[in-house]
Design an enzyme around this catalytic site. Structure first.
Site, PDB file in Angstrom:
ATOM      1  N   ASP A 162       0.856  -1.190   0.000  1.00 23.94           N
ATOM      2  CA  ASP A 162       0.000   0.000   0.000  1.00 23.94           C
ATOM      3  C   ASP A 162       0.890   1.238   0.000  1.00 23.94           C
ATOM      4  O   ASP A 162       2.052   1.187   0.416  1.00 23.94           O
ATOM      5  CB  ASP A 162      -0.921   0.032   1.230  1.00 23.94           C
ATOM      6  CG  ASP A 162      -1.885   1.224   1.202  1.00 23.94           C
ATOM      7  OD1 ASP A 162      -2.213   1.708   0.101  1.00 23.94           O
ATOM      8  OD2 ASP A 162      -2.293   1.687   2.282  1.00 23.94           O
ATOM      9  N   TYR A 184      -0.353   8.708  -2.716  1.00 26.64           N
ATOM     10  CA  TYR A 184      -0.207   8.430  -4.143  1.00 26.64           C
ATOM     11  C   TYR A 184      -1.394   9.037  -4.900  1.00 26.64           C
ATOM     12  O   TYR A 184      -1.288   9.373  -6.069  1.00 26.64           O
ATOM     13  CB  TYR A 184      -0.201   6.919  -4.397  1.00 26.64           C
ATOM     14  CG  TYR A 184       1.124   6.209  -4.176  1.00 26.64           C
ATOM     15  CD1 TYR A 184       2.057   6.650  -3.238  1.00 26.64           C
ATOM     16  CD2 TYR A 184       1.434   5.060  -4.900  1.00 26.64           C
ATOM     17  CE1 TYR A 184       3.249   5.964  -3.031  1.00 26.64           C
ATOM     18  CE2 TYR A 184       2.623   4.366  -4.703  1.00 26.64           C
ATOM     19  CZ  TYR A 184       3.530   4.820  -3.771  1.00 26.64           C
ATOM     20  OH  TYR A 184       4.698   4.136  -3.564  1.00 26.64           O
ATOM     21  N   GLY A 185      -2.508   9.146  -4.223  1.00 25.59           N
ATOM     22  CA  GLY A 185      -3.763   9.540  -4.868  1.00 25.59           C
ATOM     23  C   GLY A 185      -3.796  10.949  -5.416  1.00 25.59           C
ATOM     24  O   GLY A 185      -4.724  11.317  -6.136  1.00 25.59           O
ATOM     25  N   CYS A 229      -4.200  -1.257  -2.164  1.00 27.42           N
ATOM     26  CA  CYS A 229      -4.277   0.183  -2.404  1.00 27.42           C
ATOM     27  C   CYS A 229      -5.125   0.348  -3.656  1.00 27.42           C
ATOM     28  O   CYS A 229      -4.786  -0.168  -4.723  1.00 27.42           O
ATOM     29  CB  CYS A 229      -2.880   0.752  -2.642  1.00 27.42           C
ATOM     30  SG  CYS A 229      -2.880   2.492  -3.128  1.00 27.42           S
ATOM     31  N   ASN A 230      -6.242   1.038  -3.510  1.00 25.57           N
ATOM     32  CA  ASN A 230      -7.137   1.227  -4.652  1.00 25.57           C
ATOM     33  C   ASN A 230      -6.457   2.041  -5.754  1.00 25.57           C
ATOM     34  O   ASN A 230      -6.586   1.736  -6.932  1.00 25.57           O
ATOM     35  CB  ASN A 230      -8.406   1.935  -4.197  1.00 25.57           C
ATOM     36  CG  ASN A 230      -9.285   1.056  -3.325  1.00 25.57           C
ATOM     37  OD1 ASN A 230     -10.274   0.524  -3.774  1.00 25.57           O
ATOM     38  ND2 ASN A 230      -8.919   0.861  -2.061  1.00 25.57           N
ATOM     39  N   THR A 231      -5.745   3.077  -5.331  1.00 23.31           N
ATOM     40  CA  THR A 231      -5.104   3.978  -6.293  1.00 23.31           C
ATOM     41  C   THR A 231      -4.162   3.197  -7.208  1.00 23.31           C
ATOM     42  O   THR A 231      -4.199   3.327  -8.431  1.00 23.31           O
ATOM     43  CB  THR A 231      -4.328   5.068  -5.512  1.00 23.31           C
ATOM     44  OG1 THR A 231      -5.213   5.632  -4.541  1.00 23.31           O
ATOM     45  CG2 THR A 231      -3.798   6.138  -6.426  1.00 23.31           C
ATOM     46  N   CYS A 255     -10.728   3.254  -0.627  1.00 25.07           N
ATOM     47  CA  CYS A 255      -9.334   3.520  -0.248  1.00 25.07           C
ATOM     48  C   CYS A 255      -9.129   2.703   1.018  1.00 25.07           C
ATOM     49  O   CYS A 255      -9.991   2.728   1.911  1.00 25.07           O
ATOM     50  CB  CYS A 255      -9.124   5.009   0.019  1.00 25.07           C
ATOM     51  SG  CYS A 255      -7.552   5.379   0.839  1.00 25.07           S
ATOM     52  N   THR A 256      -8.025   1.975   1.090  1.00 26.01           N
ATOM     53  CA  THR A 256      -7.861   1.038   2.208  1.00 26.01           C
ATOM     54  C   THR A 256      -7.657   1.735   3.557  1.00 26.01           C
ATOM     55  O   THR A 256      -7.751   1.097   4.602  1.00 26.01           O
ATOM     56  CB  THR A 256      -6.698   0.075   1.934  1.00 26.01           C
ATOM     57  OG1 THR A 256      -5.550   0.837   1.539  1.00 26.01           O
ATOM     58  CG2 THR A 256      -7.070  -0.906   0.842  1.00 26.01           C
ATOM     59  N   HIS A 257      -7.382   3.026   3.528  1.00 26.42           N
ATOM     60  CA  HIS A 257      -7.309   3.755   4.804  1.00 26.42           C
ATOM     61  C   HIS A 257      -8.706   3.979   5.413  1.00 26.42           C
ATOM     62  O   HIS A 257      -8.838   4.135   6.619  1.00 26.42           O
ATOM     63  CB  HIS A 257      -6.662   5.126   4.601  1.00 26.42           C
ATOM     64  CG  HIS A 257      -5.171   5.105   4.417  1.00 26.42           C
ATOM     65  ND1 HIS A 257      -4.565   4.630   3.276  1.00 26.42           N
ATOM     66  CD2 HIS A 257      -4.164   5.504   5.229  1.00 26.42           C
ATOM     67  CE1 HIS A 257      -3.252   4.756   3.387  1.00 26.42           C
ATOM     68  NE2 HIS A 257      -2.987   5.281   4.567  1.00 26.42           N
TER      69      HIS A 257
HETATM   70  N1  DGL Z   1      -4.693   3.293   0.727  1.00 22.29           N
HETATM   71  C1  DGL Z   1      -4.519   3.949  -0.539  1.00 22.29           C
HETATM   72  C2  DGL Z   1      -5.717   3.635  -1.447  1.00 22.29           C
HETATM   73  O1  DGL Z   1      -6.385   2.634  -1.202  1.00 22.29           O
HETATM   74  C3  DGL Z   1      -4.180   5.363  -0.242  1.00 22.29           C
HETATM   75  C4  DGL Z   1      -3.769   6.109  -1.395  1.00 22.29           C
HETATM   76  C5  DGL Z   1      -2.935   7.325  -1.248  1.00 22.29           C
HETATM   77  O2  DGL Z   1      -1.782   7.214  -0.899  1.00 22.29           O
HETATM   78  O3  DGL Z   1      -3.396   8.381  -1.662  1.00 22.29           O
HETATM   79  O4  DGL Z   1      -6.007   4.286  -2.417  1.00 22.29           O
END
Ligand code: DGL
Length: 273
Positions: free
Chosen positions: A15, A47-48, A78-80, A189-191
């Site tokens: 992630d 990352y998003g 991580c979805n992104t 988003c996994t957060h």
């Molecule tokens: N947990 C990431 C997701 O699922 C966070 C992305 C990020 O860093 O913006 O998208």
């Protein structure tokens, strides 16, 4: 060419931070004997808010780290990063699993008429959830809502209630106002499962919060079983590698309810473009 997965090899989890712990939790629940290596790039998070080129450049470095550790499969927790899976899967000989695919499968299986997707700005812009859902169920209405700050606020630690609620009001608030009868929301988003109580308290209209982590973990279990590559007598070890704060990453393993890691190690961060 895809290599046959080796039963004794670890499962990798990636992630852009510690949100991926929500996926590790599900993996440990259904595959307690598997060794898990977690790589969280907290230094480069979020990352998003980055470009596609930058995300791909960072992702290759994360995957190379796991490749060196001879993983048998990888969960992109991580979805992104998952939105771009078709662009990096061909470069690796182990199978990689997308959490966006898992979340889309959840929505189709539930037979919903409409669903909201709360995610990073990048995930929202790609329209990836709508594309994957519509491959199987073209009539489901999908409403994407990006949050520029929420993942970073969680990654900063301390669970600052005021910052979390303000960001939710400015983002999810728009989605709720535009669709007052919408009741289902993908935590894209996994957060975000870490702040699901805030979401429920602020917007009780969302009676169904969909966390795709369990479906992603099950997809990996099914794959390993089909390949005869389940670790049936392993120790179920858990190793954490982070590019940011080891103590925070260690304390969050407890907060999320994970096994005690045998190491939490600081490693060099992938370099952005
Ligand atoms: N947990 C990431 C997701 O699922 C966070 C992305 C990020 O860093 O913006 O998208």
């Amino acid at each position: 060419m895809r290599k046959m997965p080796d039963a004794k090899a670890p499962i990798g989890v990636i992630d852009a931070g510690l949100g991926g712990y929500t996926v590790v939790k599900e993996l440990q629940k259904i595959l307690p004997k598997e060794d898990i290596i977690f790589f969280g790039d907290g230094k480069n998070q979020p990352y998003g808010n980055r470009t596609e080129e930058d995300i791909l450049h960072l992702t290759h470095q994360c995957l190379d780290f796991l490749k060196e550790r001879k993983v048998k499969a990888v969960a992109i927790a991580c979805n992104t990063i998952s939105t771009l899976i078709d662009k990096y899967q061909p470069d690796y000989d182990f199978r990689i699993f997308s959490i966006v695919q898992a979340g889309s499968n959840d929505v189709v299986a539930l037979g919903l008429k409409e669903v909201g997707v709360l995610s990073t700005v990048f995930t929202a812009k790609t329209g990836c959830y709508a594309r994957l859902i519509h491959e199987k169920a073209p009539n489901i209405a999908v409403y994407a809502q990006g949050c520029p700050k929420l993942a970073r606020i969680i990654e900063d630690g301390g669970f600052d209630q005021q910052r979390i609620n303000t960001e939710l009001t400015e983002t999810l608030g728009q989605l709720a106002a535009a669709h007052p009868t919408l009741d289902s929301l993908i935590l894209g988003c996994t957060h975000y499962p870490m702040v699901s109580e805030n979401i429920q308290a602020l917007y009780p209209q969302f009676t169904r919060l969909i966390n795709p982590a369990a479906t992603q973990a099950q997809a990996i279990a099914d794959y390993l079983k089909a390949e005869n590559a389940l670790n049936v007598d392993g120790e179920g070890s858990f190793r954490v590698y982070t590019t940011s704060d080891c103590e925070f990453y260690r304390s969050m393993t407890k907060h999320v309810g994970l096994k005690t890691p045998i190491c939490v190690e600081l490693v060099p961060a992938p370099t952005p473009l």
